[in-house]
Design a protein around this motif. Structure first.
Motif, mmCIF file in Angstrom:
data_model
loop_
_atom_site.group_PDB
_atom_site.id
_atom_site.type_symbol
_atom_site.label_atom_id
_atom_site.label_comp_id
_atom_site.label_asym_id
_atom_site.label_seq_id
_atom_site.Cartn_x
_atom_site.Cartn_y
_atom_site.Cartn_z
ATOM 1 N N LYS A 57 0.342 -10.002 -2.746
ATOM 2 C CA LYS A 57 0.713 -8.888 -3.640
ATOM 3 C C LYS A 57 2.068 -8.272 -3.303
ATOM 4 C CE LYS A 57 -4.060 -7.765 -4.682
ATOM 5 N NZ LYS A 57 -5.202 -7.073 -4.134
ATOM 6 N N ASP A 58 2.660 -8.702 -2.198
ATOM 7 C CA ASP A 58 3.955 -8.143 -1.771
ATOM 8 C C ASP A 58 5.073 -8.918 -2.462
ATOM 9 O OD1 ASP A 58 6.265 -7.392 -0.468
ATOM 10 O OD2 ASP A 58 5.506 -7.773 1.564
ATOM 11 N N PRO A 59 5.897 -8.240 -3.256
ATOM 12 C CA PRO A 59 6.981 -8.965 -3.940
ATOM 13 C C PRO A 59 7.950 -9.626 -2.962
ATOM 14 C CG PRO A 59 7.191 -6.576 -4.237
ATOM 15 C CD PRO A 59 5.867 -6.815 -3.588
ATOM 16 N N GLU A 60 7.953 -9.144 -1.705
ATOM 17 C CA GLU A 60 8.828 -9.765 -0.707
ATOM 18 C C GLU A 60 8.092 -10.838 0.112
ATOM 19 O OE1 GLU A 60 12.285 -6.737 0.492
ATOM 20 O OE2 GLU A 60 10.344 -6.141 1.291
ATOM 21 N N GLY A 61 6.863 -11.120 -0.223
ATOM 22 C CA GLY A 61 6.101 -12.127 0.522
ATOM 23 C C GLY A 61 6.528 -13.536 0.125
ATOM 24 N N GLY A 68 3.466 -10.851 11.021
ATOM 25 C CA GLY A 68 3.372 -10.112 12.286
ATOM 26 C C GLY A 68 4.573 -9.216 12.538
ATOM 27 N N HIS A 69 4.276 -7.933 12.873
ATOM 28 C CA HIS A 69 5.395 -7.009 13.115
ATOM 29 C C HIS A 69 5.072 -5.895 14.092
ATOM 30 C CE1 HIS A 69 3.019 -5.125 9.922
ATOM 31 N NE2 HIS A 69 3.529 -3.978 10.324
ATOM 32 N N GLU A 70 3.930 -5.986 14.822
ATOM 33 C CA GLU A 70 3.570 -4.907 15.751
ATOM 34 C C GLU A 70 3.340 -5.560 17.120
ATOM 35 O OE1 GLU A 70 0.948 -1.710 14.054
ATOM 36 O OE2 GLU A 70 -0.183 -1.954 15.889
ATOM 37 N N VAL A 116 20.699 -5.470 8.101
ATOM 38 C CA VAL A 116 20.072 -6.796 7.972
ATOM 39 C C VAL A 116 18.968 -6.835 6.916
ATOM 40 C CG1 VAL A 116 20.599 -7.420 10.366
ATOM 41 C CG2 VAL A 116 18.408 -6.323 9.850
ATOM 42 N N ARG A 117 18.778 -5.706 6.215
ATOM 43 C CA ARG A 117 17.619 -5.577 5.318
ATOM 44 C C ARG A 117 17.606 -6.646 4.218
ATOM 45 N NH1 ARG A 117 13.709 -5.762 3.180
ATOM 46 N NH2 ARG A 117 12.176 -4.226 2.514
ATOM 47 N N ALA A 118 18.798 -6.981 3.704
ATOM 48 C CA ALA A 118 18.825 -7.963 2.607
ATOM 49 C C ALA A 118 18.326 -9.325 3.106
ATOM 50 C CB ALA A 118 20.234 -8.089 2.057
ATOM 51 N N PHE A 143 9.345 -12.947 8.571
ATOM 52 C CA PHE A 143 8.694 -11.829 7.872
ATOM 53 C C PHE A 143 9.110 -10.512 8.519
ATOM 54 C CE2 PHE A 143 4.867 -8.972 7.965
ATOM 55 C CZ PHE A 143 4.901 -8.599 6.637
ATOM 56 N N MET A 144 9.596 -9.600 7.724
ATOM 57 C CA MET A 144 10.000 -8.255 8.154
ATOM 58 C C MET A 144 11.010 -8.272 9.303
ATOM 59 S SD MET A 144 6.425 -6.086 7.823
ATOM 60 C CE MET A 144 6.998 -4.416 8.115
ATOM 61 N N GLY A 145 11.669 -9.415 9.480
ATOM 62 C CA GLY A 145 12.645 -9.513 10.568
ATOM 63 C C GLY A 145 12.012 -9.556 11.943
ATOM 64 N N GLY A 176 5.078 -0.603 17.876
ATOM 65 C CA GLY A 176 5.934 -1.308 16.923
ATOM 66 C C GLY A 176 5.664 -0.931 15.478
ATOM 67 N N CYS A 177 4.537 -0.239 15.210
ATOM 68 C CA CYS A 177 4.316 0.145 13.797
ATOM 69 C C CYS A 177 3.373 1.339 13.605
ATOM 70 C CB CYS A 177 3.839 -1.035 12.950
ATOM 71 S SG CYS A 177 3.664 -0.559 11.207
ATOM 72 N N GLY A 178 2.071 1.107 13.628
ATOM 73 C CA GLY A 178 1.112 2.084 13.085
ATOM 74 C C GLY A 178 1.126 3.456 13.736
ATOM 75 N N THR A 320 7.496 7.921 3.740
ATOM 76 C CA THR A 320 8.048 7.660 5.065
ATOM 77 C C THR A 320 7.930 6.185 5.415
ATOM 78 O OG1 THR A 320 8.071 8.469 7.350
ATOM 79 C CG2 THR A 320 5.899 8.071 6.396
ATOM 80 N N ALA A 321 8.959 5.664 6.069
ATOM 81 C CA ALA A 321 8.924 4.296 6.610
ATOM 82 C C ALA A 321 9.071 4.412 8.123
ATOM 83 C CB ALA A 321 10.087 3.475 6.044
ATOM 84 N N PHE A 322 8.149 3.821 8.840
ATOM 85 C CA PHE A 322 8.119 3.896 10.305
ATOM 86 C C PHE A 322 8.224 5.366 10.774
ATOM 87 C CE2 PHE A 322 9.876 2.791 14.675
ATOM 88 C CZ PHE A 322 8.680 2.265 15.125
#
Ligand SMILES: NC(=O)c1ccc[n+]([C@@H]2O[C@H](COP(=O)([O-])OP(=O)(O)OC[C@H]3O[C@@H](n4cnc5c(N)ncnc54)[C@H](O)[C@@H]3O)[C@@H](O)[C@H]2O)c1
Ligand SMILES: N[C@@H](CCC(=O)N[C@@H](CSCO)C(=O)NCC(=O)O)C(=O)O
Ligand SMILES: [Zn+2]
Ligand SMILES: [Zn+2]
Length: 379
Positions: A57-61, A68-70, A116-118, A143-145, A176-178, A320-322
């Motif tokens: 469902k993620d348009p960036e997927g 993995g990002h945490e 680096v977001r792009a 994924f997510m850098g 790293g995230c939550g 909010t992001a992070f």
């Protein structure tokens, strides 16, 4: 064994297609190029955002990819021009970069970084717009850098925070995230003041971290809202003072909260990713000043709505992001706070498993008892 400058073959969980079981594969991880860092990932936790992207469902997927990002790990090698970390440093990969040079970083108004977001949004590294992961020559997207479901990953140097080597990596991977997201939503985004009345929608890891942050900020009442009443007992340990299950009320939940709080809460936080709840979270805020912060990630195609009158009459809608934390600068400080026992981390870890069990770990995340599952990457 010298690995610097060599391709490393290691184990990674590959998402070949949306919603299909992850497959533990031997992946080739190329050496870091200029401005890049190769990290040996020792521990990674699972976040609901991984599950969201995996769902398709993620348009960036993009698939195939390594999610993995945490996580937390140790720098294996660095590319040309990398000065702020070196092999052997203990680090936390940061999906929200911080370059300190771009328009965003210099604005003083946001923790978002544009450097680096792009590239990270399309699963590649900025240098050559290619992936460092492959299987027998077939590229696998990042994924997510961060791509921490791999024993080795390559990240941009602006996406890695150097931390105190005394910190237990199997715990601080959560930073790293939550946990920072919830704490920062309160401290940085909402800036909750002592005595405030706070509503937290969703009592998973992020919502509990909001409660923890609100308690530390001196909130007088912290109202937890969840459709699973079993969440309340645990939530008390994180600062929740009252609990409401919307299923036990006939009236809309925003009305229930307004009635209970003499006109509404000072701050509310949506920590679920449900656009109807986002509306309720805004509308339970006090007229004139109540602020609602969207933390949950809603799928592509979902939209929020409310009567504009809600905003005309002084309620404020934010996101909010992070948690608004500047990653490279502030993650090390959060690690120090954990070491000084000023913030909880261990309490959010309900399960410890291994990389090979990653599919079972994702199943567990749908179990009401589960907060964070931490995977040991090398067992
Ligand atoms: N903005 C960010 O930077 C950021 C960072 C991390 C996570 N997130 C997002 O935050 C959200 C929460 O993450 P989490 O790990 O705490 O998730 P979680 O699934 O553990 O927690 C969600 C909680 O919401 C409850 N819930 C579900 N539907 C509900 C409803 N209609 N009303 C009330 N409660 C309901 C569930 O019972 C659960 O306790 C996710 O959407 C995740 O993607 C955002
Ligand atoms: N690709 C997704 C974006 C989802 C999203 O909003 N991600 C959060 C972090 S969630 C961590 O668990 C975020 O930081 N967003 C800001 C950014 O991505 O720059 C989508 O498009 O839905
Ligand atoms: Zn996350
Ligand atoms: Zn920047």
């Amino acid at each position: 064994m010298v690995t610097q400058g060599q391709v490393i073959t290691c184990k990674a969980a590959v998402a070949w297609e949306p919603n299909k079981s992850l497959v533990i594969e031997d992946v080739q991880v190329a050496p870091p190029q200029a401005g890049e860092v190769r990290v040996k990932v020792l521990y990674t936790a699972l976040c609901h955002t991984d599950a969201y992207t995996w769902s398709g469902k993620d348009p960036e997927g993009l698939f195939p990819c390594v999610l993995g990002h945490e996580a937390a790990g140790i720098v294996e090698s660095v590319g040309e021009g990398v000065t702020e970390v070196q092999a052997g440093d203990h680090v936390i990969p940061c999906y929200q970069a911080e370059c300190r040079e771009c328009k965003f970083c210099k604005s003083g108004k946001t923790n978002l970084c544009g450097k680096v977001r792009a590239a990270t949004g399309v699963g590649v590294m900025m240098n050559d717009r290619k992936s460092r992961f492959s299987i027998n020559g077939k590229p696998i997207y990042h994924f997510m850098g961060t791509s921490t479901f791999s024993q080795y990953t390559v990240v941009h140097d602006v996406s890695v925070a150097k931390i105190d080597p005394a910190a237990p990596l199997e715990k601080v991977c959560l930073l790293g995230c939550g946990v920072p997201t919830g704490l920062g939503a309160v401290w940085n985004t909402a800036k909750v003041e002592p005595g405030s009345i706070v509503a937290v929608f969703g009592l998973g890891t992020v919502g509990l971290a909001v409660a923890e942050g609100a308690k530390a900020a001196g909130a007088s009442r912290i109202i937890g809202i969840d459709i699973d009443s079993k969440k309340f007992d645990r939530a008390k340990n994180f600062g929740v003072t009252e609990f409401i299950n919307p299923k036990e009320h006939e009236k809309p939940i925003q009305q229930v909260i307004v009635d209970l709080t003499d006109g509404g809460v000072d701050y509310s936080f949506e920590c679920i990713g449900n656009v109807s709840v986002m509306r309720a979270a805004l509308e339970c805020c006090h007229k004139g000043w109540g602020t609602s912060v969207i933390v949950g990630v809603a799928a592509s195609g979902q939209e929020i709505s409310t009567r504009p009158f809600q905003l005309v009459t002084g309620r404020v809608w934010k996101g909010t992001a992070f948690g608004g934390f500047k990653s490279r600068s502030q993650v090390p400080t959060l690690v120090d706070k954990y070491l000084k026992k000023e913030i909880k981390v261990d309490e959010y870890i309900t399960h410890n498993m291994t990389l090979t069990d990653i599919n079972k770990a994702f199943d567990l995340m749908h179990d009401g008892e589960c907060l964070r599952v931490v995977l040991d990457m090398f067992v």
